[in-house]
Write an enzyme that holds these catalytic residues in place. Structure first.
Site, PDB file in Angstrom:
ATOM      1  N   ARG A   1      41.090  -9.830 -19.353  1.00  0.00           N
ATOM      2  CA  ARG A   1      40.069 -10.768 -19.826  1.00  0.00           C
ATOM      3  C   ARG A   1      40.492 -11.285 -21.202  1.00  0.00           C
ATOM      4  O   ARG A   1      41.124 -10.572 -21.980  1.00  0.00           O
ATOM      5  CB  ARG A   1      38.702 -10.082 -19.952  1.00  0.00           C
ATOM      6  CG  ARG A   1      38.016  -9.783 -18.627  1.00  0.00           C
ATOM      7  CD  ARG A   1      37.577 -11.057 -17.886  1.00  0.00           C
ATOM      8  NE  ARG A   1      36.874 -10.790 -16.644  1.00  0.00           N
ATOM      9  CZ  ARG A   1      37.424 -10.843 -15.432  1.00  0.00           C
ATOM     10  NH1 ARG A   1      38.693 -11.159 -15.286  1.00  0.00           N
ATOM     11  NH2 ARG A   1      36.693 -10.609 -14.354  1.00  0.00           N
TER      12      ARG A   1
ATOM     13  N   HIS B   1      43.911 -18.434 -15.174  1.00  0.00           N
ATOM     14  CA  HIS B   1      43.114 -17.340 -14.578  1.00  0.00           C
ATOM     15  C   HIS B   1      43.383 -17.285 -13.072  1.00  0.00           C
ATOM     16  O   HIS B   1      42.457 -17.308 -12.252  1.00  0.00           O
ATOM     17  CB  HIS B   1      41.619 -17.517 -14.863  1.00  0.00           C
ATOM     18  CG  HIS B   1      40.844 -16.238 -14.689  1.00  0.00           C
ATOM     19  ND1 HIS B   1      39.752 -15.904 -15.433  1.00  0.00           N
ATOM     20  CD2 HIS B   1      41.023 -15.188 -13.830  1.00  0.00           C
ATOM     21  CE1 HIS B   1      39.288 -14.721 -15.046  1.00  0.00           C
ATOM     22  NE2 HIS B   1      40.055 -14.270 -14.077  1.00  0.00           N
TER      23      HIS B   1
HETATM   24  P1  NAP Z   1      39.125  -0.083 -12.580  1.00  0.00           P
HETATM   25  O1  NAP Z   1      39.593   0.398 -11.261  1.00  0.00           O
HETATM   26  O2  NAP Z   1      37.704   0.116 -12.940  1.00  0.00           O
HETATM   27  O3  NAP Z   1      40.063   0.615 -13.691  1.00  0.00           O
HETATM   28  C1  NAP Z   1      39.838   0.470 -15.044  1.00  0.00           C
HETATM   29  C2  NAP Z   1      40.838   1.319 -15.814  1.00  0.00           C
HETATM   30  O4  NAP Z   1      40.657   1.062 -17.201  1.00  0.00           O
HETATM   31  C3  NAP Z   1      40.618   2.828 -15.597  1.00  0.00           C
HETATM   32  O5  NAP Z   1      41.852   3.486 -15.560  1.00  0.00           O
HETATM   33  C4  NAP Z   1      39.840   3.214 -16.849  1.00  0.00           C
HETATM   34  O6  NAP Z   1      40.006   4.567 -17.253  1.00  0.00           O
HETATM   35  C5  NAP Z   1      40.476   2.301 -17.864  1.00  0.00           C
HETATM   36  N1  NAP Z   1      39.577   2.167 -19.030  1.00  0.00           N
HETATM   37  C6  NAP Z   1      38.321   1.662 -19.070  1.00  0.00           C
HETATM   38  N2  NAP Z   1      37.822   1.725 -20.327  1.00  0.00           N
HETATM   39  C7  NAP Z   1      38.799   2.289 -21.076  1.00  0.00           C
HETATM   40  C8  NAP Z   1      38.894   2.647 -22.445  1.00  0.00           C
HETATM   41  N3  NAP Z   1      37.871   2.436 -23.304  1.00  0.00           N
HETATM   42  N4  NAP Z   1      40.029   3.212 -22.887  1.00  0.00           N
HETATM   43  C9  NAP Z   1      41.048   3.447 -22.033  1.00  0.00           C
HETATM   44  N5  NAP Z   1      41.037   3.141 -20.712  1.00  0.00           N
HETATM   45  C10 NAP Z   1      39.911   2.569 -20.246  1.00  0.00           C
HETATM   46  O7  NAP Z   1      39.428  -1.640 -12.785  1.00  0.00           O
HETATM   47  P2  NAP Z   1      40.420  -2.585 -11.924  1.00  0.00           P
HETATM   48  O8  NAP Z   1      39.845  -2.841 -10.584  1.00  0.00           O
HETATM   49  O9  NAP Z   1      41.788  -2.028 -12.012  1.00  0.00           O
HETATM   50  O10 NAP Z   1      40.287  -3.974 -12.739  1.00  0.00           O
HETATM   51  C11 NAP Z   1      40.550  -4.087 -14.119  1.00  0.00           C
HETATM   52  C12 NAP Z   1      40.149  -5.450 -14.645  1.00  0.00           C
HETATM   53  O11 NAP Z   1      41.059  -6.460 -14.211  1.00  0.00           O
HETATM   54  C13 NAP Z   1      38.800  -5.976 -14.136  1.00  0.00           C
HETATM   55  O12 NAP Z   1      37.725  -5.391 -14.863  1.00  0.00           O
HETATM   56  C14 NAP Z   1      38.922  -7.464 -14.375  1.00  0.00           C
HETATM   57  O13 NAP Z   1      38.380  -7.816 -15.636  1.00  0.00           O
HETATM   58  C15 NAP Z   1      40.424  -7.722 -14.392  1.00  0.00           C
HETATM   59  N6  NAP Z   1      40.831  -8.652 -13.302  1.00  0.00           N
HETATM   60  C16 NAP Z   1      41.446  -9.841 -13.630  1.00  0.00           C
HETATM   61  C17 NAP Z   1      41.827 -10.722 -12.623  1.00  0.00           C
HETATM   62  C18 NAP Z   1      42.569 -12.020 -12.926  1.00  0.00           C
HETATM   63  O14 NAP Z   1      42.761 -12.854 -12.046  1.00  0.00           O
HETATM   64  N7  NAP Z   1      43.053 -12.248 -14.118  1.00  0.00           N
HETATM   65  C19 NAP Z   1      41.600 -10.390 -11.282  1.00  0.00           C
HETATM   66  C20 NAP Z   1      40.988  -9.169 -10.982  1.00  0.00           C
HETATM   67  C21 NAP Z   1      40.602  -8.305 -12.001  1.00  0.00           C
HETATM   68  P3  NAP Z   1      39.523   5.772 -16.326  1.00  0.00           P
HETATM   69  O15 NAP Z   1      40.569   5.854 -15.200  1.00  0.00           O
HETATM   70  O16 NAP Z   1      39.552   6.940 -17.218  1.00  0.00           O
HETATM   71  O17 NAP Z   1      38.170   5.369 -15.805  1.00  0.00           O
END
Ligand code: NAP
Length: 308
Positions: free
Chosen positions: A223, A271
């Protein structure tokens, strides 16, 4: 709810096209009724950038199923009804697309393609030093669904991979960190795949970028709020960072007047790193609808306390 009972499902999105999605959803869930307005009782809402005021009308629905993986905008909406569970969409097509984007940016930097494009514009024939993938460490911020898939694919190409998460993790072949500074110090290519929360906003700041190895690249596919743009520009202009790949921005679309467009150290994508892919997402949505119908807990519920 009875296992056979039909449900009313709202489809509300200003970005995802209802005329494209609804016929596919009707095929997967033939007994259910799909609507695009809140004039009738709603059991489940399928939501991505809903029209203003929609969330406020969803009191009492059994599930808000996001059509996206990131849910920070839904969580920040003051109209979001309390007590309604929200599920993230873990779409296999989108996950694969994200890893392809990670690989393409990391390889673009690793194989010096961003430099060769600049050289071509100057008609300059100059070979750069070759590195092996095993000479490079890719550090991934966020070892969730997207981070772990990208890590597997980077490992398969021979890169060293490090991963940063909130809670301790272990993944074969990956150096796992909860100490951010320790990971940044060994990182040549930093990939941000974190959710945007109060804790992660601004994490790509001057202090952290300054800890990366010299001539590192930064890939932000998460983001816009993760990045402090002025700090990035300072690190690029000083020569500490070699290049940045930015897919997400505070204000989208990025305004034509933005200086980022023309910075030679920055590659911009609109994006588009990973889009929800209805062909692979529908089965995941149908699975959660059936769970609600059977009175079971839906998959991939958002943890409101941690904000993702
Ligand atoms: P997810 O499965 O919820 O994983 C989030 C990861 O971030 C987990 O490993 C979590 O740690 C870690 N995390 C969260 N808060 C943290 C902190 N304060 N310090 C350190 N680590 C932290 O999320 P995901 O499905 O992989 O997606 C991630 C993000 O990608 C989405 O939220 C979205 O904003 C973005 N995204 C972007 C696009 C694009 O087209 N650009 C598309 C899809 C998604 P834990 O393992 O300990 O919980």
């Amino acid at each position: 709810m009875l296992a056979s009972a039909a449900v009313n499902i709202l489809f509300a999105s200003e970005t995802e096209k209802a005329e494209f999605w609804i016929p596919l959803l009707e095929k997967a869930l033939p007994q259910d009724r799909f609507v695009t307005t809140t004039d009738q009782p709603i059991d489940i809402a399928l939501i991505a950038t809903p029209p203003a005021g929609t969330l406020g009308k969803l009191k009492g629905v059994k599930l808000i199923q996001s059509l996206w993986m990131g849910v920070e905008k839904l969580l920040a909406d003051p109209g979001l009804p309390k007590g309604v569970p929200i599920a993230r969409l873990l779409d296999p097509g989108m996950i694969a697309a994200m890893s392809e984007s990670v690989l393409s940016h990391v390889l673009d930097w690793h194989r010096h393609h961003y430099r060769y494009r600049a050289q071509q514009a100057e008609r300059q024939w100059r070979r750069r030093k070759q590195y092996l993938a095993s000479d490079r460490t890719v550090g991934i911020l966020g070892m969730g669904v997207l981070g772990t898939d990208a890590a597997k694919k980077l490992l398969a190409l021979g890169f060293n991979v490090a991963g940063f998460s909130r809670r301790p993790k272990s993944m074969p072949g990956v150096q796992c960190f909860t100490d951010l500074a320790a990971m940044l110090r060994i990182t040549d290519a930093l990939v941000c795949l974190l959710p945007l929360t109060n804790e992660t906003r601004g994490i790509l700041n001057g202090r952290n970028l300054g800890l990366l190895k010299k001539h590192a690249c930064v890939v932000n596919l998460a983001r816009g709020g993760h990045l402090v743009v002025s700090d990035l520009i300072r690190e690029l202009d000083s020569g500490h960072l070699a290049h940045a790949y930015l897919d997400v921005f505070d204000q989208e679309p990025l305004a034509p007047s933005e200086a980022l467009w023309t910075h030679p150290g920055i590659t911009i994508t609109p994006h588009s790193a990973a889009l929800t892919e209805p062909r692979t997402a529908i089965a995941k949505i149908a699975e959660n609808v059936e769970r609600v119908r059977r009175g079971e807990t839906p998959h991939h519920l958002v943890d409101f306390a941690s904000g993702y």
